[in-house]
Design an enzyme around this catalytic site. Structure first.
Site, short mmCIF file in Angstrom:
data_model
loop_
_atom_site.label_atom_id
_atom_site.label_comp_id
_atom_site.label_asym_id
_atom_site.label_seq_id
_atom_site.Cartn_x
_atom_site.Cartn_y
_atom_site.Cartn_z
N ASP A 439 34.26 41.09 45.34
CA ASP A 439 34.35 40.13 44.23
C ASP A 439 35.79 39.73 43.95
O ASP A 439 36.73 40.47 44.24
CB ASP A 439 33.74 40.73 42.96
CG ASP A 439 34.46 41.99 42.50
OD1 ASP A 439 34.73 42.86 43.36
OD2 ASP A 439 34.77 42.11 41.31
N GLU A 440 35.93 38.56 43.37
CA GLU A 440 37.16 38.08 42.74
C GLU A 440 38.40 38.13 43.64
O GLU A 440 39.48 38.43 43.19
CB GLU A 440 37.42 38.86 41.44
CG GLU A 440 36.37 38.60 40.39
CD GLU A 440 36.72 39.19 39.04
OE1 GLU A 440 36.49 38.51 38.01
OE2 GLU A 440 37.23 40.33 38.99
N VAL A 441 38.22 37.83 44.92
CA VAL A 441 39.40 37.61 45.76
C VAL A 441 40.04 36.31 45.31
O VAL A 441 39.37 35.29 45.16
CB VAL A 441 39.01 37.57 47.25
CG1 VAL A 441 40.20 37.12 48.10
CG2 VAL A 441 38.51 38.94 47.71
#
Length: 630
Positions: A439-441
């Site tokens: 998530d959330e790269v």
């Protein structure tokens, strides 16, 4: 009492995210000078800001360090005040303020500081409504989650329940395990079970019935005995927990609840995956707290404990191949709630084995998560060889403000490192899934890395999302070679995703993503922040603790949300279940944990178990008041 205390307040300003005012009080017997002030807070200072009365020396994500004007000296009983205008977001709740704070002196020492909630200036913050109504019951039985069907007649309350003579040893062992669970959860109350016959008690007869569905149970009540039928050990445990719950309710509130003398209960779970996640990176929880949470999951008939073991703030899992991961905090800042000199806290492999065995005894599977490739600031700080040293510093930032915090897909040591990590994890966690985050790269991650530029050219990849897909496909292969399946957050699907076979994704950003993932062929667990994130505030009022990015979620909303409603009938087979998530950045104490997590955890547990037509908010509210907290 601390010798120094920090107060923070926020004033709304039209056209901006407002102004923070900080006041440091010197309560010691000596004047204070030659220091800097450091704190962590969900409310971050933006790249462009105006600071009056101090200067910002250093900021790493939620960590801030301010220096007073040169020559400042705070007399005993005096204070220093400064303001900051230019914030990355607008605070919504009192917990959006300070989460940890300390002074750093010229000689290198650190001094702890007391602090309070974030105060709201200039307007009324509103009044939080009651979280539960008084409740109403039509059937006088304390059962959560509510069963599939029941037809009961109440009667005399037995002294205790005990096994009939010549009960099999495995059934007696199961009874003793649920007895021990009850004693841990309600240590001051009389026990529901005895392993020996007791006059005035009622016997339990255990029956193995192959025609009953997996994880299901049936209870048949008569004046002389209770017959518990199941096909497997899990169903037997759920039946015993239901008996303990009804006996507990009948004793605790005799005006409302009773115990059955005649009739039947037939029960089975609605969803196979009934989970609860706990973030231990942003805030460390002692082993005893983790084990108690697992007890509470079992009492609520939840069967998955998703253990979020690593993040930007800290790597909490001991890996013997890389001891440096847990020898320090990892990142050069304290996690939320940690002081600057707090020891690096971790779960040893001995701790993990204890926790996994405890969960297994209660039919709870532990799904470990190491969050990669993003959220890896702690690992990158501990192991610099994971970085592309030619990549410019601060070439991208995560949503939380961390610079260059993603494992680099073009650094071959990344895969050697993760292979050794997974070797140790599969020896510790026997379940079929390893959760790898995904998530959330940050947008634009790796695009300034020469190594990634070469990899993109070689593999014909375009952009961050396709680089992540390349990385995760390799990780899925690494896991498959070790006999494990890949679980991850919904962003694993980006850039082409990974092979759908054996992949489980969790839809967290918004409910609609569950439908999109199912259409793409993924198995899905629904855990939308708007309904199932237990760090979200429960009311709009300033006084309520919690986060705000997904709005606010009162218990009734968590209870009423129907995850299956997002999916057409043809895709419902792709939905494995639902899960609550406990993120720790907004949880400053056990009291706040209990207020945020309960009763919403039990509400989600009922949504995971009980058919829609059997749910009843008022009945739930009447029963859940008696349920245990951490």
């Amino acid at each position: 009492m601390a010798d120094y205390h920090l107060e923070a307040s926020w004033r709304p300003i039209e056209g901006s995210f407002g102004r923070l005012t900080f006041t440091l009080f010197n309560l010691s017997a000596e004047p204070l000078s030659g220091f800097s002030l450091a704190y962590t807070s969900e409310t971050r200072v933006a790249d462009k800001y105006i600071c009056d009365g101090a200067s910002l020396m250093r900021q790493v994500a939620n960590f801030h360090e301010f220096q007073p004007p040169e020559g400042l000296r705070i007399a005993t009983g005096g204070h220093w005040r400064f303001t900051v205008e230019g914030l990355a977001d607008e605070p919504k709740h009192r917990t959006d303020g300070i989460r940890s704070a300390h002074l750093r002196l010229a000689d290198g020492r650190h001094l702890a500081i007391g602090f309070g909630d974030l105060m709201l200036e200039g307007r009324d913050g509103g009044v939080a409504p009651p979280l539960l109504p008084p409740g109403r019951i039509e059937e006088p039985y304390a059962l959560l989650p509510w069963p599939l069907s029941l037809g009961l007649k109440a009667g005399n309350l037995p002294v205790v329940l005990y096994p009939v003579e010549r009960t099999r040893p495995d059934a007696i062992k199961a009874l003793s395990l649920v007895l021990a669970l009850y004693q841990r959860l309600y240590p001051a109350d009389g026990v529901p079970f005895s392993l020996a016959a007791v006059k005035g008690g009622r016997a339990i007869r255990f029956v193995t019935e192959s025609s009953i569905a997996a994880f299901a149970y049936e209870l048949r009540f008569s004046a002389h005995e209770v017959v518990l039928s199941s096909a497997d050990a899990a169903g037997r445990q759920y039946g015993l927990i239901s008996l303990a719950q009804m006996l507990h309710g009948a004793r605790a509130d005799r005006e409302r609840f009773q115990f059955p003398n005649f009739g039947t209960i037939a029960d089975q779970p609605r969803h196979a995956w009934r989970g609860c996640h706990l973030d231990v990176s942003g805030r460390f929880y002692p082993v005893a707290d983790v084990m108690r949470l697992i007890d509470i999951l079992a009492w609520n008939k939840l069967n998955i404990f998703h253990w979020h073991l690593t993040d930007d703030e800290a790597w909490r899992l001991e890996i013997t191949a890389y001891p440096q991961l847990t020898e320090t905090h990892g990142t050069p800042i304290p996690a939320f709630g940690d002081g600057p000199e707090a020891p690096a806290v971790r779960y040893s492999q001995h701790d993990v084995r204890r926790i996994v065995a405890h969960a297994a005894s209660l039919h709870v599977e532990v799904v470990p998560e190491i969050d990669i490739p993003g959220h890896s600031a702690a690992a990158l700080s501990a192991l610099p060889d994971l970085t592309d040293r030619q990549e410019p510093p601060d070439s991208y930032r995560s949503p939380q403000g961390y610079a260059n915090n993603a494992l680099n897909p073009a650094v071959e040591f990344t895969y050697e490192f993760l292979g050794k990590v997974f070797d140790e994890m599969v020896a510790l966690f026997p379940g079929e899934y390893v959760h790898i985050g995904g998530d959330e790269v940050a947008q634009g991650a790796w695009l300034s890395s020469p190594a990634c530029k070469a990899l993109m050219k070689q593999e014909k990849l375009a952009g961050t999302a396709e680089l992540q897909s390349y990385f995760l496909k390799r990780i899925k292969t690494v896991l498959s070679e070790r006999g494990r399946k890949l679980a991850g957050w919904n962003e694993v699907s980006h850039g082409g995703g990974v092979d759908r076979d054996g992949t489980l994704l969790m839809a967290w950003e918004k409910p609609e993503l569950g439908l999109e993932l199912a259409k793409e062929g993924y198995d899905v667990v629904m855990t939308p922040g708007q309904a199932y994130y237990l760090d979200m505030a429960q009311a709009e009022a300033w006084a309520e603790p919690g986060a705000s990015w997904a709005g606010f979620t009162p218990p009734e909303r968590a209870y009423a949300y129907e995850a299956e409603a997002e999916l057409p009938e043809a895709l419902k087979g792709k939905m494995r279940g639902i899960q609550a998530c406990i993120w720790s950045g907004n949880i400053a104490s056990r009291a706040q944990f209990n207020r945020l997590v309960f009763p919403r955890l039990s509400a989600i547990a009922e949504a995971a178990w009980t058919p829609l037509t059997r749910k009843d908010w008022d009945r739930f509210a009447a029963i859940v008041r008696m349920w245990p907290v951490l």
